[in-house]
Write a protein that holds these residues in place. Structure first.
Motif, PDB file in Angstrom:
ATOM      1  N   LYS A  37       0.825  -1.205   0.000  1.00  0.00           N
ATOM      2  CA  LYS A  37       0.000   0.000   0.000  1.00  0.00           C
ATOM      3  C   LYS A  37       0.863   1.260   0.000  1.00  0.00           C
ATOM      4  N   GLN A  38       1.941   1.245   0.798  1.00  0.00           N
ATOM      5  CA  GLN A  38       2.849   2.395   0.849  1.00  0.00           C
ATOM      6  C   GLN A  38       3.491   2.646  -0.510  1.00  0.00           C
ATOM      7  N   ILE A  39       3.935   1.591  -1.168  1.00  0.00           N
ATOM      8  CA  ILE A  39       4.582   1.714  -2.476  1.00  0.00           C
ATOM      9  C   ILE A  39       3.596   2.241  -3.512  1.00  0.00           C
ATOM     10  N   LEU A  40       2.392   1.703  -3.524  1.00  0.00           N
ATOM     11  CA  LEU A  40       1.382   2.181  -4.469  1.00  0.00           C
ATOM     12  C   LEU A  40       1.041   3.645  -4.213  1.00  0.00           C
ATOM     13  N   GLN A  41       0.914   4.031  -2.947  1.00  0.00           N
ATOM     14  CA  GLN A  41       0.610   5.426  -2.617  1.00  0.00           C
ATOM     15  C   GLN A  41       1.750   6.346  -3.045  1.00  0.00           C
TER      16      GLN A  41
END
Length: 53
Positions: A37-41
């Motif tokens: 989720k952090q990478i996608l954000q």
């Protein structure tokens, strides 16, 4: 509404930021859902900044 994948630039017909191929690659690289989720954000935010310029 056609959009582009924020990673590879492929045209998308669905309301998504990432194509299925790129998502599967990231999903296999980042097994931890929180990290994924952090990478996608990060990619979403980075793509918005590039589009401002």
């Amino acid at each position: 509404m056609e959009t582009q994948c924020i990673l590879c630039g492929k045209e998308l017909n669905e309301e998504s930021n990432v194509c299925e191929t790129c998502f599967n690659v990231l999903k296999s690289k980042y097994k931890n859902k929180k990290k994924l989720k952090q990478i996608l954000q990060w990619h979403i935010n980075h793509n918005k900044e590039l589009n401002k310029d």
